[in-house]
Design a protein around this motif. Structure first.
Motif, PDB file in Angstrom:
ATOM      1  N   THR A 129       0.871  -1.160   0.000  1.00 13.00           N
ATOM      2  CA  THR A 129       0.000   0.000   0.000  1.00 13.00           C
ATOM      3  C   THR A 129       0.909   1.211   0.000  1.00 13.00           C
ATOM      4  N   VAL A 130       0.725   2.103  -0.951  1.00 16.61           N
ATOM      5  CA  VAL A 130       1.575   3.279  -1.025  1.00 16.61           C
ATOM      6  C   VAL A 130       0.806   4.519  -0.588  1.00 16.61           C
ATOM      7  N   ILE A 131       1.536   5.444  -0.005  1.00 16.11           N
ATOM      8  CA  ILE A 131       0.987   6.737   0.396  1.00 16.11           C
ATOM      9  C   ILE A 131       1.609   7.768  -0.544  1.00 16.11           C
ATOM     10  N   ILE A 132       0.762   8.494  -1.247  1.00 12.69           N
ATOM     11  CA  ILE A 132       1.204   9.431  -2.276  1.00 12.69           C
ATOM     12  C   ILE A 132       0.863  10.853  -1.853  1.00 12.69           C
ATOM     13  N   LYS A 133       1.845  11.746  -1.951  1.00  7.91           N
ATOM     14  CA  LYS A 133       1.615  13.175  -1.728  1.00  7.91           C
ATOM     15  C   LYS A 133       1.315  13.805  -3.084  1.00  7.91           C
ATOM     16  N   LYS A 134       0.149  14.433  -3.208  1.00  5.52           N
ATOM     17  CA  LYS A 134      -0.243  15.051  -4.474  1.00  5.52           C
ATOM     18  C   LYS A 134       0.787  16.112  -4.859  1.00  5.52           C
ATOM     19  N   ALA A 135       1.233  16.048  -6.106  1.00  6.49           N
ATOM     20  CA  ALA A 135       2.214  17.006  -6.620  1.00  6.49           C
ATOM     21  C   ALA A 135       2.172  16.978  -8.133  1.00  6.49           C
ATOM     22  N   ASP A 136       2.530  18.088  -8.755  1.00 12.39           N
ATOM     23  CA  ASP A 136       2.614  18.109 -10.218  1.00 12.39           C
ATOM     24  C   ASP A 136       4.039  18.355 -10.689  1.00 12.39           C
ATOM     25  N   TYR A 137       4.984  18.347  -9.729  1.00 12.41           N
ATOM     26  CA  TYR A 137       6.399  18.526 -10.056  1.00 12.41           C
ATOM     27  C   TYR A 137       7.201  17.568  -9.182  1.00 12.41           C
ATOM     28  N   ALA A 138       8.274  17.029  -9.729  1.00 11.62           N
ATOM     29  CA  ALA A 138       9.146  16.125  -8.968  1.00 11.62           C
ATOM     30  C   ALA A 138      10.591  16.358  -9.379  1.00 11.62           C
ATOM     31  N   ASN A 139      11.498  15.982  -8.493  1.00 10.17           N
ATOM     32  CA  ASN A 139      12.933  16.090  -8.752  1.00 10.17           C
ATOM     33  C   ASN A 139      13.481  14.748  -9.223  1.00 10.17           C
ATOM     34  N   ASN A 140      14.645  14.775  -9.852  1.00 12.19           N
ATOM     35  CA  ASN A 140      15.323  13.541 -10.226  1.00 12.19           C
ATOM     36  C   ASN A 140      15.474  12.655  -9.000  1.00 12.19           C
ATOM     37  N   GLY A 141      15.180  11.372  -9.180  1.00 12.03           N
ATOM     38  CA  GLY A 141      15.317  10.411  -8.094  1.00 12.03           C
ATOM     39  C   GLY A 141      14.051  10.197  -7.285  1.00 12.03           C
ATOM     40  N   ASP A 142      13.059  11.098  -7.413  1.00 10.59           N
ATOM     41  CA  ASP A 142      11.792  10.897  -6.718  1.00 10.59           C
ATOM     42  C   ASP A 142      11.057   9.719  -7.335  1.00 10.59           C
ATOM     43  N   ILE A 143      10.337   8.995  -6.506  1.00 17.99           N
ATOM     44  CA  ILE A 143       9.443   7.945  -7.000  1.00 17.99           C
ATOM     45  C   ILE A 143       8.075   8.594  -7.130  1.00 17.99           C
ATOM     46  N   VAL A 144       7.530   8.541  -8.345  1.00 23.69           N
ATOM     47  CA  VAL A 144       6.321   9.298  -8.651  1.00 23.69           C
ATOM     48  C   VAL A 144       5.219   8.427  -9.223  1.00 23.69           C
ATOM     49  N   VAL A 145       4.001   8.931  -9.104  1.00 17.48           N
ATOM     50  CA  VAL A 145       2.903   8.425  -9.917  1.00 17.48           C
ATOM     51  C   VAL A 145       2.933   9.278 -11.171  1.00 17.48           C
ATOM     52  N   ALA A 146       3.205   8.639 -12.304  1.00 18.10           N
ATOM     53  CA  ALA A 146       3.309   9.341 -13.581  1.00 18.10           C
ATOM     54  C   ALA A 146       2.152   8.922 -14.471  1.00 18.10           C
ATOM     55  N   LEU A 147       1.525   9.907 -15.082  1.00 12.10           N
ATOM     56  CA  LEU A 147       0.472   9.646 -16.050  1.00 12.10           C
ATOM     57  C   LEU A 147       1.090   9.772 -17.441  1.00 12.10           C
ATOM     58  N   VAL A 148       1.079   8.668 -18.176  1.00 13.96           N
ATOM     59  CA  VAL A 148       1.696   8.620 -19.503  1.00 13.96           C
ATOM     60  C   VAL A 148       0.598   8.677 -20.564  1.00 13.96           C
ATOM     61  N   ASP A 149       0.734   9.619 -21.483  1.00 17.56           N
ATOM     62  CA  ASP A 149      -0.207   9.765 -22.598  1.00 17.56           C
ATOM     63  C   ASP A 149      -1.655   9.909 -22.140  1.00 17.56           C
ATOM     64  N   GLU A 150      -1.845  10.510 -20.971  1.00 16.36           N
ATOM     65  CA  GLU A 150      -3.199  10.763 -20.437  1.00 16.36           C
ATOM     66  C   GLU A 150      -4.017   9.495 -20.197  1.00 16.36           C
ATOM     67  N   CYS A 151      -3.379   8.302 -20.242  1.00 10.89           N
ATOM     68  CA  CYS A 151      -4.196   7.090 -20.108  1.00 10.89           C
ATOM     69  C   CYS A 151      -3.576   5.994 -19.244  1.00 10.89           C
ATOM     70  N   GLU A 152      -2.291   6.074 -18.924  1.00 10.52           N
ATOM     71  CA  GLU A 152      -1.643   5.008 -18.160  1.00 10.52           C
ATOM     72  C   GLU A 152      -0.951   5.607 -16.937  1.00 10.52           C
ATOM     73  N   ALA A 153      -1.337   5.152 -15.753  1.00  7.55           N
ATOM     74  CA  ALA A 153      -0.678   5.597 -14.527  1.00  7.55           C
ATOM     75  C   ALA A 153       0.323   4.533 -14.100  1.00  7.55           C
ATOM     76  N   THR A 154       1.506   4.981 -13.666  1.00  9.08           N
ATOM     77  CA  THR A 154       2.547   4.053 -13.265  1.00  9.08           C
ATOM     78  C   THR A 154       3.342   4.651 -12.113  1.00  9.08           C
ATOM     79  N   LEU A 155       3.900   3.802 -11.265  1.00 10.76           N
ATOM     80  CA  LEU A 155       4.719   4.227 -10.130  1.00 10.76           C
ATOM     81  C   LEU A 155       6.166   3.893 -10.460  1.00 10.76           C
TER      82      LEU A 155
END
Length: 76
Positions: free
Chosen positions: A7-33
């Motif tokens: 179970t992951v706890i995610i802090k809402k953000a629209d910017y991240a630094n190199n090395g951060d583990i993020v929830v990324a939305l790719v092509d507006e249709c695929e979410a990945t960690l």
């Protein structure tokens, strides 16, 4: 056999630094960690699971949705 679930706890953000583990939305249709690495006009999404390969994408295809803040691992 050992079964686990994360179970992951995610802090809402629209910017991240190199090395951060993020929830990324790719092509507006695929979410990945994945771990994020910016390389010029591209973004590399790096999996922690060695069975998968990093993905190199144009930066415009990737939108950060949040940053990993915590992880709870359950073993059964």
């Amino acid at each position: 056999s050992l079964i686990f679930g994360d179970t992951v706890i995610i802090k809402k953000a629209d910017y991240a630094n190199n090395g951060d583990i993020v929830v990324a939305l790719v092509d507006e249709c695929e979410a990945t960690l994945k771990e994020l690495r910016k390389e010029g006009p591209e973004v590399v999404l790096i999996p922690k699971n060695e069975a998968y390969q990093p993905r190199r994408l144009e930066a415009g295809r990737v939108k950060v949705q949040g940053i990993l803040s915590g992880l709870i691992r359950t073993y059964h």
